[in-house]
Design a protein around this motif. Sequence first.
Motif, mmCIF file in Angstrom:
data_model
loop_
_atom_site.group_PDB
_atom_site.id
_atom_site.type_symbol
_atom_site.label_atom_id
_atom_site.label_comp_id
_atom_site.label_asym_id
_atom_site.label_seq_id
_atom_site.Cartn_x
_atom_site.Cartn_y
_atom_site.Cartn_z
ATOM 1 N N ALA A 1 -8.947 -40.291 50.385
ATOM 2 C CA ALA A 1 -7.809 -39.503 49.913
ATOM 3 C C ALA A 1 -8.245 -38.072 49.626
ATOM 4 O O ALA A 1 -9.371 -37.822 49.187
ATOM 5 N N GLY A 2 -7.328 -37.142 49.858
ATOM 6 C CA GLY A 2 -7.654 -35.748 49.602
ATOM 7 C C GLY A 2 -6.478 -34.848 49.902
ATOM 8 O O GLY A 2 -5.478 -35.276 50.475
ATOM 9 N N ASP A 3 -6.609 -33.595 49.493
ATOM 10 C CA ASP A 3 -5.614 -32.594 49.900
ATOM 11 C C ASP A 3 -5.495 -32.637 51.421
ATOM 12 O O ASP A 3 -4.401 -32.568 51.980
ATOM 13 N N LEU B 1 -21.532 -24.806 50.141
ATOM 14 C CA LEU B 1 -20.478 -24.492 51.100
ATOM 15 C C LEU B 1 -19.117 -24.303 50.440
ATOM 16 O O LEU B 1 -18.263 -23.585 50.961
ATOM 17 N N GLY B 2 -18.880 -24.956 49.291
ATOM 18 C CA GLY B 2 -17.589 -24.835 48.623
ATOM 19 C C GLY B 2 -16.456 -25.337 49.518
ATOM 20 O O GLY B 2 -16.492 -26.451 50.023
ATOM 21 N N ARG B 3 -15.479 -24.482 49.760
ATOM 22 C CA ARG B 3 -14.331 -24.881 50.578
ATOM 23 C C ARG B 3 -14.719 -25.229 52.009
ATOM 24 O O ARG B 3 -13.983 -25.921 52.718
ATOM 25 N N GLY C 1 -18.353 -42.178 54.589
ATOM 26 C CA GLY C 1 -17.331 -41.140 54.636
ATOM 27 C C GLY C 1 -17.291 -40.401 53.314
ATOM 28 O O GLY C 1 -16.377 -40.578 52.487
ATOM 29 N N VAL C 2 -18.260 -39.548 53.122
ATOM 30 C CA VAL C 2 -18.412 -38.843 51.852
ATOM 31 C C VAL C 2 -17.218 -37.918 51.623
ATOM 32 O O VAL C 2 -16.835 -37.155 52.502
ATOM 33 N N GLY C 3 -16.621 -37.981 50.427
ATOM 34 C CA GLY C 3 -15.571 -37.036 50.075
ATOM 35 C C GLY C 3 -16.179 -35.740 49.560
ATOM 36 O O GLY C 3 -17.236 -35.739 48.924
ATOM 37 N N VAL C 4 -15.521 -34.611 49.851
ATOM 38 C CA VAL C 4 -16.058 -33.310 49.447
ATOM 39 C C VAL C 4 -14.974 -32.456 48.807
ATOM 40 O O VAL C 4 -13.774 -32.686 49.007
ATOM 41 N N TYR C 5 -15.407 -31.482 48.024
ATOM 42 C CA TYR C 5 -14.529 -30.488 47.381
ATOM 43 C C TYR C 5 -13.430 -31.185 46.568
ATOM 44 O O TYR C 5 -12.282 -30.787 46.547
ATOM 45 N N GLY C 6 -13.813 -32.311 45.946
ATOM 46 C CA GLY C 6 -12.853 -33.062 45.139
ATOM 47 C C GLY C 6 -12.159 -34.186 45.887
ATOM 48 O O GLY C 6 -11.354 -34.916 45.303
ATOM 49 N N GLY C 7 -12.470 -34.362 47.157
ATOM 50 C CA GLY C 7 -11.878 -35.449 47.933
ATOM 51 C C GLY C 7 -12.563 -36.777 47.654
ATOM 52 O O GLY C 7 -13.670 -36.823 47.103
ATOM 53 N N GLU C 8 -11.898 -37.857 48.052
ATOM 54 C CA GLU C 8 -12.434 -39.196 47.826
ATOM 55 C C GLU C 8 -13.169 -39.700 49.075
ATOM 56 O O GLU C 8 -12.890 -39.262 50.193
ATOM 57 N N ALA C 9 -14.068 -40.658 48.823
ATOM 58 C CA ALA C 9 -14.806 -41.257 49.942
ATOM 59 C C ALA C 9 -13.904 -42.222 50.707
ATOM 60 O O ALA C 9 -12.953 -42.790 50.162
ATOM 61 N N GLY C 10 -14.224 -42.422 51.987
ATOM 62 C CA GLY C 10 -13.505 -43.397 52.795
ATOM 63 C C GLY C 10 -13.887 -44.818 52.420
ATOM 64 O O GLY C 10 -14.882 -45.063 51.731
ATOM 65 N N ALA C 11 -13.087 -45.781 52.889
ATOM 66 C CA ALA C 11 -13.309 -47.193 52.557
ATOM 67 C C ALA C 11 -14.491 -47.765 53.342
ATOM 68 O O ALA C 11 -14.935 -47.202 54.345
ATOM 69 N N LEU C 12 -14.988 -48.915 52.883
ATOM 70 C CA LEU C 12 -16.091 -49.604 53.555
ATOM 71 C C LEU C 12 -15.575 -50.435 54.726
ATOM 72 O O LEU C 12 -14.484 -51.001 54.682
ATOM 73 N N GLY C 13 -16.404 -50.566 55.751
ATOM 74 C CA GLY C 13 -16.090 -51.414 56.887
ATOM 75 C C GLY C 13 -16.838 -52.731 56.827
ATOM 76 O O GLY C 13 -17.583 -53.008 55.872
ATOM 77 N N GLY D 1 -12.412 -37.618 52.437
ATOM 78 C CA GLY D 1 -11.335 -36.664 52.194
ATOM 79 C C GLY D 1 -11.858 -35.318 51.716
ATOM 80 O O GLY D 1 -13.009 -35.195 51.277
ATOM 81 N N TRP D 2 -10.998 -34.297 51.816
ATOM 82 C CA TRP D 2 -11.344 -32.936 51.374
ATOM 83 C C TRP D 2 -10.305 -32.480 50.356
ATOM 84 O O TRP D 2 -9.089 -32.545 50.631
ATOM 85 N N GLY D 3 -10.768 -32.019 49.180
ATOM 86 C CA GLY D 3 -9.858 -31.499 48.166
ATOM 87 C C GLY D 3 -9.203 -32.619 47.362
ATOM 88 O O GLY D 3 -9.191 -33.780 47.752
ATOM 89 N N SER D 4 -8.618 -32.241 46.237
ATOM 90 C CA SER D 4 -8.020 -33.225 45.337
ATOM 91 C C SER D 4 -6.798 -33.895 45.979
ATOM 92 O O SER D 4 -5.890 -33.210 46.459
ATOM 93 N N PRO D 5 -6.720 -35.235 45.925
ATOM 94 C CA PRO D 5 -5.529 -35.918 46.442
ATOM 95 C C PRO D 5 -4.259 -35.517 45.710
ATOM 96 O O PRO D 5 -3.167 -35.597 46.274
ATOM 97 N N LEU D 6 -4.410 -35.083 44.470
ATOM 98 C CA LEU D 6 -3.223 -34.707 43.690
ATOM 99 C C LEU D 6 -2.641 -33.376 44.150
ATOM 100 O O LEU D 6 -1.557 -32.988 43.716
ATOM 101 N N GLN D 7 -3.367 -32.651 44.989
ATOM 102 C CA GLN D 7 -2.863 -31.398 45.535
ATOM 103 C C GLN D 7 -2.154 -31.580 46.873
ATOM 104 O O GLN D 7 -1.576 -30.647 47.414
ATOM 105 N N ARG D 8 -2.207 -32.787 47.416
ATOM 106 C CA ARG D 8 -1.577 -33.011 48.722
ATOM 107 C C ARG D 8 -0.051 -33.004 48.565
ATOM 108 O O ARG D 8 0.500 -33.688 47.673
#
Length: 642
Positions: free
Chosen positions: A460-462, A373-375, A493-505, A580-587
């Motif tokens: 975290a993500g863009d 799927l990419g983006r 909460g799987v992160g995609v396209y360079g994004g980070e996963a969400g925290a645990l509950g 998250g979606w995309g790199s957090p450093l791009q946000r």
Amino acid sequence: MTSLKDLDDAQFAELYGSDRFTASVLSSRMRYIVQHMCTGLLNNAFSLILRDWYDFAATISGPPEQNYPMSSVSNSLAMFLGTMSEAVRNTIEEYGPENLEPGDVVICNDPYRAGNHVNDICFIRPVFHEGKLISLVTLRAHQLDMGGVIPAGFSGTKRNVYENGLVIAPMQLYKKDKPVKSAFNLIFDNARYCALLLPDIKTIYQNLLLGEKLINESVERYGVDAYLGAIRYSTDVSAESMSTALAELPDGVYEAEEGIDCDGVDDTVEYKIRLRITKAADRMELDFSGTSPQARTSINAGILDTKTAVGVALKFLIDPATPFTSGAYRPIDIVLPAGTFISATPPDGAVFLYWESTGPVLLAVFRALEKALGRKAVGGDYGSLNIHNANGVLPDGTPWVTTAQCGGEHGPWGATQDGDADSYSVVYQANNLDPATEAIESELPAVVLRKEYAPDSGGAGDNRGGAAVLKDTLYLTDAEHWSSPLHTKTASGVGVYGGEAGALGATWVFHPDYKNVTKDKDLIGTEPEVYSGATPVAGMLDPKTKTVDPNGEYFYFASTPVWHTKPNAVFRYLTNGGGGWGSPLQRDPERVCRDVRDEYVTIEGAYRDYGVVISGDPHGDPENLKIDQEATAKRRAELAAK
């Protein structure tokens, strides 16, 4: 094969018994009919699970000679929609279509024949025209209780179908519009809370009559050939739309693994889904061979539930624009061996918390197709309904029950290329309501103390994943509770396209001898030190502080199968965060600053996860937060170099 839009008028009329415009009008009208039925039930239901949760769905199916195509579905509970075409076919074929008469209602709730669980009864009414069966209108609606060892039924500790609740094979509930006494007696002799079930069933019956009436009006206006043709046309549109969407994905083999923590016997067995997707041209095969055997308790799902999860995932990811019908599955093959925890068989493979097992099916599809799927990839959601089931007796002797109201049933989604994710919704497979706090507190000896977001919990993500939801509920009387958080070991909460996963509950109970909200006249805080005296129910926690720690100790959800509490006990649910979606450093740092202002992200989280250096007081002076641009550039360069 000629596409639908390329058919000339004569070809279209020959295929569908009407002109293109009439077929489109009838397709839309069928969607209007099922929606109208659901509105009627929502407005008149008595039990909380229908009235406050929207736990039902309506469909229209074609006749046996068309092989029961499901041409329209309501916008209510999506978990029902993939099961209902087979539920109608299996029920009517076993009952015998030749035995149906005008005025009948046939029911079935067997998870292995009809999907879902025993509380979800399918109510099916045949529609006749000039003595010929032309359609079947169906409402599947959750009944508050169907017997079994636990009031209302929501528990992961029931070990087999006999503990699970009453199973109804295909049978008549109404004959010539008269109630069949033996069928009603069967239900009411085995179920609790029948004072609510009876008016609910009567309301369901009335809305089946409404569906039948509206179908008959359509046939009278447009003709039976056009009506039957529109059923075929609706499903053909879905099939073509799904094929077109599949053709746009790159061919290849995609694999993923997902799972749930354990079952309700002990925590020695994890359950894994193994998925291998083969995409070629405009078709796709999803092979679940190698998936773990069926579980020892009622956390299993049936094969039709897994089929639903596949359909919801693919509609969500690649074909969201066109209406869902049974035709959407035509270009999809599913390989699913019997006897896994997503294809359980009776009597030992009990099915009740089926969405907890098929949620990972959906997430496995998300994971597997991320690269393809990419983006367009979508982050994972909070992954578990964390359903809380409790009951007791009021001082005047009136029994009460709450289910799916006071746990972690609502939470965040994952981000997409289009923006940040919602933080308060339902898992991807559901489409229900959030019960109003006022409704809960007016009918139960319970007080909802908190519904709030947890900072730094969204991936975290863009584009940022949705924030986890923290919810506290105070119980005012003695009560017994069943809690079912089944996805706390790893991030859903799987992160995609360079994004980070969400925290645990996680989930805790605060007994009144440790924290007594009523006596203290204050809420229980959220700072780390409050957890040390709490009793963990589920989650990966530091064994000393009892706070969430991904590298800590696993606390097993069924270590105490039934929680017995005294008045003023508080259950706290913290959902998983969204991906998250995309790199957090791009946000954009300004977006991060707004997140800090709105308390989705802390100043420390902005530095740690996004590389943005912010100063100020987000709680006391949120409008005057400052970004240190130079320090931010330096910090982001450091993170990028890792």
